[in-house]
Design an enzyme around this catalytic site. Structure first.
Site, PDB file in Angstrom:
ATOM      1  N   LYS A  40       0.963  -1.253  -0.010  1.00 15.04           N
ATOM      2  CA  LYS A  40      -0.110  -0.054  -0.032  1.00 15.04           C
ATOM      3  C   LYS A  40       0.920   1.421  -0.115  1.00 15.04           C
ATOM      4  O   LYS A  40       1.900   1.446   0.718  1.00 15.04           O
ATOM      5  CB  LYS A  40      -0.987   0.250   1.389  1.00 15.04           C
TER       6      LYS A  40
ATOM      7  N   ASP B 138      -0.580  -0.257  -4.465  1.00 13.31           N
ATOM      8  CA  ASP B 138      -2.123   0.523  -4.422  1.00 13.31           C
ATOM      9  C   ASP B 138      -1.983   1.755  -3.915  1.00 13.31           C
ATOM     10  O   ASP B 138      -1.645   1.880  -2.466  1.00 13.31           O
ATOM     11  CB  ASP B 138      -3.108  -0.662  -3.912  1.00 13.31           C
TER      12      ASP B 138
ATOM     13  N   GLU C 293      -2.120   0.540  -8.552  1.00 10.51           N
ATOM     14  CA  GLU C 293      -3.322   0.711  -8.768  1.00 10.51           C
ATOM     15  C   GLU C 293      -3.714   2.428  -8.531  1.00 10.51           C
ATOM     16  O   GLU C 293      -3.465   2.873  -7.358  1.00 10.51           O
ATOM     17  CB  GLU C 293      -4.241  -0.073  -7.719  1.00 10.51           C
TER      18      GLU C 293
ATOM     19  N   ASP D 199      -8.935   0.028 -10.303  1.00 10.26           N
ATOM     20  CA  ASP D 199      -9.564  -0.730  -9.263  1.00 10.26           C
ATOM     21  C   ASP D 199     -10.897   0.078  -8.901  1.00 10.26           C
ATOM     22  O   ASP D 199     -12.014  -0.476  -9.223  1.00 10.26           O
ATOM     23  CB  ASP D 199      -8.696  -0.639  -8.326  1.00 10.26           C
TER      24      ASP D 199
ATOM     25  N   LYS E 243     -12.844  -6.892  -7.471  1.00 10.94           N
ATOM     26  CA  LYS E 243     -13.085  -7.127  -6.032  1.00 10.94           C
ATOM     27  C   LYS E 243     -14.568  -7.359  -6.064  1.00 10.94           C
ATOM     28  O   LYS E 243     -15.585  -6.516  -5.927  1.00 10.94           O
ATOM     29  CB  LYS E 243     -12.905  -5.873  -5.054  1.00 10.94           C
TER      30      LYS E 243
END
Length: 323
Positions: free
Chosen positions: A134, A162, A191, A214, A236
């Site tokens: 992250k 991300d 992302e 995303d 997701k």
């Protein structure tokens, strides 16, 4: 004869799990069990706070309405609420035995902490070294330096990053400045680095750092298409919708030459094992992004292989609806 049961779970999280703006103290969701004769099927309905459009209470109302029709023999359309559509479609697929049992339990390790700890964890990874980091939680320059150090120190490492649309274009450029251009090809994708799709596209083209969509995948105007600098879409299911919708997105991605990654929305172990089955079925060549179980303090109903976490059984769950 058809029967259906809706259970509610609440699992304490490890300290320090932060979503966009809030600490997540517990993961709360619903499990649905459909029974028809000797066959049964399970699904998980667990909207993710700050990411899902629906709340858990709204999801429960919608699920109960759908289940009332189902036990009466009426086949309803998928719910418009993504988490409900996903959970109910999984339960139906298990009931009809159309969700393959084989699962892809590989996972891109989710890495948090200081660089020294990350290095030790990543160095110990068996097989293909794919990890997710992250970025965007701290200074962009710091993120760039950490990514550069990891890629430099571990020549066989591939990173998925991300940013959750955290950066302005200037901050994204600040990140890129500290990543050696020779190492950038080992960033599988970043992302949604910027606040807008246009800025993210420009960033990818200017820096050579591939990006993935995303949040965009869930927006009404999004279309899956080949674009310069775009490597992947992240799917997701809890946020996207039914199994059929996920399958459609994967097919569109592959037709466009993009990688499709099945990824977690911090579901319980039951939901994660179903995502692993979905990944083995639809994206067998791609390591899924499912390394979120260790953020929780327990598993629910179905265990993830080799997890040491205690298992909450069906008998320990509260029943909120049954017919």
């Amino acid at each position: 004869m058809r029967t259906a049961t809706l259970y509610r779970y609440s699992v304490p999280m490890e300290a320090g799990v932060i979503l966009r703006h809030q600490r997540l103290k517990s993961r709360d969701g619903l499990l649905v069990k459909l029974q028809q004769g000797e066959l049964s099927g399970w699904g998980e309905i667990a909207p993710l706070p700050e990411f899902s459009q629906e709340t858990l209470d709204q999801a429960q109302v919608a699920a109960e309405c759908w289940l009332q029709h189902w036990v009466s023999g009426v086949e309803s359309d998928d719910s418009v609420l993504p988490s409900v559509a996903f959970g109910l479609s999984c339960a139906q697929a298990e009931l009809k035995q159309t969700l393959p049992l084989s699962a892809d339990y590989r996972k891109a390790s989710l890495c948090t902490g200081d660089p020294d700890e990350l290095f030790a964890v990543l160095q110990a990874l068996p097989g293909e070294k794919v990890a997710k980091v992250k970025v965007g939680l701290y200074e962009a320059v710091r993120d760039g330096m950490i990514v550069n150090v990891l890629l430099e120190a571990l020549p066989d490492l591939t990173l998925r990053l991300d940013a959750n649309r955290s950066w302005s274009r200037a901050k994204a450029d600040g990140f890129a400045k500290y990543v050696n251009p020779a190492l950038r090809s080992r960033i599988a994708f970043l992302e949604e680095p910027c606040k807008t799709r246009a800025e993210s596209r420009e960033f990818a083209q200017d820096t050579g750092i591939a990006i993935a969509w995303d949040e965009s995948v869930r927006e009404a105007d999004f279309q899956v298409e080949a674009e310069p600098g775009v490597a992947a879409i992240v799917i997701k299911p809890t946020l996207v919708g039914s199994l059929a919708r996920c399958q459609q997105l994967v097919q569109q991605a592959h037709q466009a030459g993009l990688v499709a990654v099945i990824s977690s929305s911090i579901e319980s172990s039951l939901g994660l094992t179903q995502l692993a089955r979905l990944a083995a079925w639809l994206t067998p060549a791609t390591v899924p992004g499912l390394d979120t179980l260790d953020l929780m303090q327990a598993q629910v109903v179905r265990p993830w292989p080799d997890s040491p976490l205690p298992l909450i059984t069906t008998e320990q769950l509260g029943v909120v609806w049954h017919r």
